[in-house]
Scaffold this motif. Structure first.
Motif, mmCIF file in Angstrom:
data_model
loop_
_atom_site.group_PDB
_atom_site.id
_atom_site.type_symbol
_atom_site.label_atom_id
_atom_site.label_comp_id
_atom_site.label_asym_id
_atom_site.label_seq_id
_atom_site.Cartn_x
_atom_site.Cartn_y
_atom_site.Cartn_z
ATOM 1 N N LYS A 123 0.865 -1.162 -0.029
ATOM 2 C CA LYS A 123 0.034 0.015 -0.034
ATOM 3 C C LYS A 123 0.894 1.077 0.081
ATOM 4 O O LYS A 123 0.296 2.299 0.229
ATOM 5 C CB LYS A 123 -0.931 -0.049 1.172
ATOM 6 C CG LYS A 123 -1.867 -1.123 1.214
ATOM 7 C CD LYS A 123 -2.850 -1.203 2.364
ATOM 8 C CE LYS A 123 -3.576 -2.612 1.952
ATOM 9 N NZ LYS A 123 -4.975 -2.530 2.293
ATOM 10 N N LYS A 124 2.067 1.105 -0.166
ATOM 11 C CA LYS A 124 3.182 2.256 0.079
ATOM 12 C C LYS A 124 2.746 3.180 -1.049
ATOM 13 O O LYS A 124 2.728 4.691 -0.795
ATOM 14 C CB LYS A 124 4.327 1.982 -0.004
ATOM 15 C CG LYS A 124 5.468 2.911 -0.019
ATOM 16 C CD LYS A 124 6.961 2.389 0.106
ATOM 17 C CE LYS A 124 7.815 3.643 0.341
ATOM 18 N NZ LYS A 124 9.225 3.018 0.428
ATOM 19 N N HIS A 125 2.699 2.901 -2.262
ATOM 20 C CA HIS A 125 2.384 3.845 -3.333
ATOM 21 C C HIS A 125 0.828 3.959 -3.831
ATOM 22 O O HIS A 125 0.657 4.790 -4.596
ATOM 23 C CB HIS A 125 3.227 3.331 -4.546
ATOM 24 C CG HIS A 125 4.690 3.395 -4.036
ATOM 25 N ND1 HIS A 125 5.464 4.419 -4.035
ATOM 26 C CD2 HIS A 125 5.709 2.234 -4.041
ATOM 27 C CE1 HIS A 125 6.784 4.064 -3.813
ATOM 28 N NE2 HIS A 125 6.552 2.829 -3.742
ATOM 29 N N ASN A 126 -0.061 2.906 -3.214
ATOM 30 C CA ASN A 126 -1.315 2.969 -3.874
ATOM 31 C C ASN A 126 -2.057 2.209 -2.673
ATOM 32 O O ASN A 126 -2.247 0.783 -2.382
ATOM 33 C CB ASN A 126 -1.506 2.086 -4.905
ATOM 34 C CG ASN A 126 -2.803 2.047 -5.628
ATOM 35 O OD1 ASN A 126 -3.816 2.487 -4.820
ATOM 36 N ND2 ASN A 126 -3.166 1.348 -6.708
ATOM 37 N N LYS A 127 -2.664 3.010 -1.703
ATOM 38 C CA LYS A 127 -3.597 2.701 -0.491
ATOM 39 C C LYS A 127 -4.779 1.774 -0.948
ATOM 40 O O LYS A 127 -5.202 1.213 -0.302
ATOM 41 C CB LYS A 127 -3.917 3.877 -0.029
ATOM 42 C CG LYS A 127 -2.725 4.728 0.831
ATOM 43 C CD LYS A 127 -2.652 4.687 2.164
ATOM 44 C CE LYS A 127 -1.360 5.475 2.307
ATOM 45 N NZ LYS A 127 -0.137 5.096 2.657
ATOM 46 N N ALA A 128 -5.243 1.882 -2.198
ATOM 47 C CA ALA A 128 -6.361 1.153 -2.601
ATOM 48 C C ALA A 128 -6.228 -0.203 -2.971
ATOM 49 O O ALA A 128 -7.283 -0.926 -2.991
ATOM 50 C CB ALA A 128 -6.987 1.992 -3.956
#
Length: 173
Positions: free
Chosen positions: A47-52
């Motif tokens: 989820k570091k670059h894309n929490k979704a």
């Protein structure tokens, strides 16, 4: 591992069809309690670059009453629930209730085997798979099952009658 999860997180920014990561056999090698191990690090990296993105974990229906997943459940958004033993499919509603009690509000990605891995070396009986698909559809309508995974890539040629029954079922939906 966390390194691969972060790479996938970066890739998801370029390829929006990437929705998450599947961790196979979450409880493999554990005794009674499934320990967090690297699951927290993998979740954070994913989820570091894309929490979704969602973190999925494979579990089996027979593990629900044998293993304690409480230490790892917070790191998974969805569990991919499989019936390893074909006779458990007839306990579908009971297993879903048990899952919902253990993981309230956590959706299920329903796994369906075309091969009978748990009890024989044969194709899964089409009647049981149709029953499982019907039950999964009912739970999808209720928002409990979020989707279905059919594992049959190697089995379609091995079990053509089973594959044909599933194909026919899906064509009618």
């Amino acid at each position: 591992n966390a390194e691969n999860a972060e790479a996938l997180s970066k890739l998801s920014l370029k390829y929006p069809n990437i929705k998450g990561a599947m961790l196979d056999d979450v409880a493999a090698g554990y005794g009674r309690l499934v320990l967090p191990g690297d699951f927290e690090a993998v979740n954070k990296a994913l989820k570091k670059h894309n929490k979704a993105l969602k973190m999925y974990g494979v579990m089996y229906a027979h593990e629900l009453n044998k293993l304690d997943f409480s230490e790892v459940a917070p790191y998974f958004d969805v569990f991919n629930l499989w019936f390893w033993y074909k006779e458990e499919i007839l306990e579908y509603d009971e297993k879903i209730r048990q899952y919902m009690k253990l993981f309230p509000g956590k959706p299920i990605l329903q796994g369906i085997f075309l091969h009978d891995y748990g009890t024989s070396d044969a194709g899964a009986p089409p009647e049981l798979l149709i029953y499982q698909l019907d039950r999964a559809r009912e739970y999808m309508a209720k928002g409990i099952v979020e989707g279905i995974v059919l594992l049959g890539d190697r089995e379609i040629k091995k079990w053509p009658a089973t594959a044909a029954a599933i194909k026919e079922y899906l064509a009618k939906q």
